[in-house]
Design a protein around this motif. Structure first.
Motif, PDB file in Angstrom:
ATOM      1  N   LYS A  87      56.120 -47.110 -25.311  1.00 40.18           N
ATOM      2  CA  LYS A  87      55.156 -46.007 -25.363  1.00 40.18           C
ATOM      3  C   LYS A  87      53.839 -46.411 -24.700  1.00 40.18           C
ATOM      4  CE  LYS A  87      53.018 -42.754 -28.592  1.00 40.18           C
ATOM      5  NZ  LYS A  87      52.745 -42.450 -30.009  1.00 40.18           N
TER       6      LYS A  87
ATOM      7  N   ALA B 271      59.094 -40.741 -28.755  1.00 43.74           N
ATOM      8  CA  ALA B 271      58.930 -40.499 -30.189  1.00 43.74           C
ATOM      9  C   ALA B 271      58.867 -41.801 -30.988  1.00 43.74           C
ATOM     10  CB  ALA B 271      60.051 -39.593 -30.694  1.00 43.74           C
TER      11      ALA B 271
ATOM     12  N   ASN C 129      64.383 -31.305 -32.509  1.00 45.80           N
ATOM     13  CA  ASN C 129      63.488 -31.927 -31.529  1.00 45.80           C
ATOM     14  C   ASN C 129      63.763 -31.250 -30.197  1.00 45.80           C
ATOM     15  OD1 ASN C 129      62.327 -33.538 -29.582  1.00 45.80           O
ATOM     16  ND2 ASN C 129      63.442 -35.393 -30.086  1.00 45.80           N
ATOM     17  N   PRO C 130      62.814 -30.614 -29.544  1.00 48.39           N
ATOM     18  CA  PRO C 130      61.364 -30.702 -29.712  1.00 48.39           C
ATOM     19  C   PRO C 130      60.715 -29.574 -30.518  1.00 48.39           C
ATOM     20  CG  PRO C 130      61.811 -29.555 -27.662  1.00 48.39           C
ATOM     21  CD  PRO C 130      63.155 -29.856 -28.303  1.00 48.39           C
TER      22      PRO C 130
ATOM     23  N   TRP D 268      65.289 -36.623 -38.212  1.00 51.51           N
ATOM     24  CA  TRP D 268      63.900 -36.181 -38.402  1.00 51.51           C
ATOM     25  C   TRP D 268      63.680 -35.572 -39.793  1.00 51.51           C
ATOM     26  CZ3 TRP D 268      59.859 -37.096 -35.180  1.00 51.51           C
ATOM     27  CH2 TRP D 268      60.144 -37.467 -33.863  1.00 51.51           C
TER      28      TRP D 268
ATOM     29  N   LYS E 260      63.079 -42.743 -37.113  1.00 49.05           N
ATOM     30  CA  LYS E 260      61.922 -41.856 -36.875  1.00 49.05           C
ATOM     31  C   LYS E 260      60.959 -41.922 -38.059  1.00 49.05           C
ATOM     32  CE  LYS E 260      63.310 -41.344 -33.258  1.00 49.05           C
ATOM     33  NZ  LYS E 260      62.651 -41.883 -32.078  1.00 49.05           N
TER      34      LYS E 260
ATOM     35  N   SER F 261      59.377 -45.291 -37.909  1.00 47.34           N
ATOM     36  CA  SER F 261      59.072 -45.753 -36.559  1.00 47.34           C
ATOM     37  C   SER F 261      59.584 -47.175 -36.315  1.00 47.34           C
ATOM     38  CB  SER F 261      57.560 -45.662 -36.290  1.00 47.34           C
ATOM     39  OG  SER F 261      57.351 -45.519 -34.890  1.00 47.34           O
TER      40      SER F 261
ATOM     41  N   THR G  58      58.629 -32.820 -37.899  1.00 50.72           N
ATOM     42  CA  THR G  58      58.421 -33.730 -36.760  1.00 50.72           C
ATOM     43  C   THR G  58      56.922 -33.930 -36.466  1.00 50.72           C
ATOM     44  OG1 THR G  58      58.337 -32.273 -34.797  1.00 50.72           O
ATOM     45  CG2 THR G  58      60.530 -32.858 -35.647  1.00 50.72           C
ATOM     46  N   TYR G  59      56.654 -34.846 -35.555  1.00 50.15           N
ATOM     47  CA  TYR G  59      55.269 -35.036 -35.076  1.00 50.15           C
ATOM     48  C   TYR G  59      55.160 -34.636 -33.615  1.00 50.15           C
ATOM     49  CZ  TYR G  59      57.497 -39.632 -34.158  1.00 50.15           C
ATOM     50  OH  TYR G  59      58.354 -40.636 -33.779  1.00 50.15           O
ATOM     51  N   LEU G  60      55.893 -33.560 -33.275  1.00 50.15           N
ATOM     52  CA  LEU G  60      55.968 -33.114 -31.892  1.00 50.15           C
ATOM     53  C   LEU G  60      55.426 -31.697 -31.773  1.00 50.15           C
ATOM     54  CD1 LEU G  60      59.651 -34.321 -31.465  1.00 50.15           C
ATOM     55  CD2 LEU G  60      57.570 -35.579 -30.804  1.00 50.15           C
TER      56      LEU G  60
ATOM     57  N   ARG H 276      55.900 -31.724 -24.179  1.00 53.96           N
ATOM     58  CA  ARG H 276      55.983 -32.125 -25.590  1.00 53.96           C
ATOM     59  C   ARG H 276      54.930 -33.176 -25.888  1.00 53.96           C
ATOM     60  NH1 ARG H 276      60.846 -35.682 -28.071  1.00 53.96           N
ATOM     61  NH2 ARG H 276      59.425 -37.287 -27.303  1.00 53.96           N
TER      62      ARG H 276
ATOM     63  N   ASN I  83      53.345 -35.794 -28.566  1.00 52.57           N
ATOM     64  CA  ASN I  83      53.573 -36.595 -29.763  1.00 52.57           C
ATOM     65  C   ASN I  83      52.210 -36.815 -30.430  1.00 52.57           C
ATOM     66  OD1 ASN I  83      53.678 -38.810 -31.475  1.00 52.57           O
ATOM     67  ND2 ASN I  83      55.077 -40.001 -30.184  1.00 52.57           N
TER      68      ASN I  83
END
Ligand SMILES: Cc1ncc(COP(=O)(O)O)c(C=O)c1O
Length: 380
Positions: free
Chosen positions: A15, A29, A163-164, A194, A226, A229, A313-315, A356, A358
């Motif tokens: 990332k 992600a 996702n997404p 997720w 996820k 992480s 999610t964190y999206l 998308r 994050n």
């Protein structure tokens, strides 16, 4: 921001490594939070003990820990004898795809979708049966699904939560899917990795817990990857409902599929047994961050951008249709704003004007990302 940035710039994760130091990454992600203490302790303890030989203890503990976790958070208890470990969610998904279908068979996905679902189908010579979801609600449309199927369709790749889009599909949608799966004799692979990251009291529904018709035609995939992480550890589990598929898996040579390493299994067990407090804290940050993105979009601080409210999610699935960046906004923003979002067109043919974001980062870094996008949009 400086302290967090120093740590993040110092890690090897893709990332933060893929782009130069002037780019803020909000693409793949992974989350930017430090690892949960129980996971660190489990890994350190094994290393300290010099306990890195063949070791059945972590692997044996994996499925019971998952079953307890699922029951506690999602009110569904997988049948432990019907579960097995894999080295990742996609490992489980592609294994089932290869065992259950043949080249030329049709496989349903709901686009826009996490890109490896599509490539798994294409690279194995199966046919993509693309059922498009449409905003603003992004609900499953049974008629549209039914219309897309033909005699060669064998499998559905489902993503719950999605996702997404961050949708948690509800009872009615899952029951409609179950009816279709039964009518057309389809196997469903439900990727539920997720499921822990829901917002506002939205409840993740494991699809097999909703409709009994799905029990023997569904493979449910779970992981800590996820939620905590820890995707780099390579560990996932699958509940294999269909007896014929369990037989097919059992008939493979014993090392053909591989298994998670002892360290990854031990870390995953630690997450599921002792990660509750860390997760509660992270979920509060994620929901606050989601609300921050929604609020700044609603205030017009990202001029022309629209988004729906992710339930999980964190999206954030950002719609740039009404901006000067409507053609592949992610690419334009990397060049002009020095922020890296995931590129919409990778998620499906109708996603050209999307990107998308994050938002699993610190509030300060998130604000800087949004500031940069806003500034680029104002300059055009
Ligand atoms: C829905 C979904 N499935 C699978 C994966 C990948 O999981 P793994 O690395 O365990 O194969 C991701 C990663 O973001 C994902 O979002």
């Amino acid at each position: 921001m400086d302290g967090d940035l120093a740590r993040l710039r110092g890690i090897d994760g893709i990332k933060w490594r893929k782009y130069g130091p002037d780019v803020l990454p909000a693409w793949v992600a992974d989350m930017d939070f430090d690892t949960a203490p129980p996971i660190k302790e489990a890994i350190s303890a094994m290393v300290e003990r010099g306990d890195l030989g063949y070791n059945a203890v972590p692997g044996d503990a994996l499925v019971p820990a998952w079953a307890d976790w699922q029951e506690r958070y999602h009110h569904w208890r997988p049948v432990e004898e019907q579960c097995r470990a894999f080295t990742g969610a996609l490992h489980a998904l592609e294994t089932v795809l290869m065992l259950h279908t043949r080249p030329g068979d049709g496989v349903v996905l709901f686009s826009p979708i996490y890109p490896p679902f599509r490539t798994a189908i294409e690279h194995s010579g199966r046919q993509v049966v693309d059922v498009a979801l449409e905003g603003p609600d992004w609900r499953l449309d049974p008629e549209r699904i039914e219309a897309a199927l033909d005699a060669r369709t064998r499998l559905v790749l489902f993503c719950q939560p999605h996702n997404p889009l961050g949708r948690v599909f509800d009872h009615g949608e899952i029951e409609a899917l179950a009816a279709i799966a039964e009518r057309h004799d389809l196997l469903v692979v439900s990727d539920e990795i997720w499921g822990d990251l829901t917002h506002d009291g939205h409840r993740h529904l494991p699809i097999v817990s909703v409709d009994a018709r799905l029990a023997e035609r569904t493979v449910t995939i779970g992981a800590a990857s996820k939620t905590f992480s820890v995707a780099g550890l390579r560990c996932a589990v699958a509940h294999v409902g269909p007896p014929a598929l369990r037989d097919a898996l059992a008939a493979l040579p014993s090392h053909a599929i591989g298994a998670p390493s002892t360290i990854s299994a031990a870390a995953t067990v630690a997450a599921w047994r002792s990660g509750h407090e860390w997760l509660a804290e992270v979920k509060a940050i994620l929901t606050a961050n989601r609300d921050r993105v929604l609020e700044r979009v609603a205030r017009g601080e990202l001029p022309g951008v629209a988004m729906h409210r992710p339930q999980a999610t964190y999206l954030a699935w950002l719609d740039f249709t009404a901006t000067a960046f409507a053609n592949d906004p992610g690419t334009a923003l990397l060049a002009q704003a020095r922020v890296a979002l995931d590129l919409g067109p990778r998620f499906g043919p109708q996603a050209q004007a999307f990107a998308r974001l994050n938002f699993a980062t610190t509030p300060v870094i998130l604000d800087e990302i949004l500031d940069r996008i806003g500034a680029a949009l104002r300059t055009g």
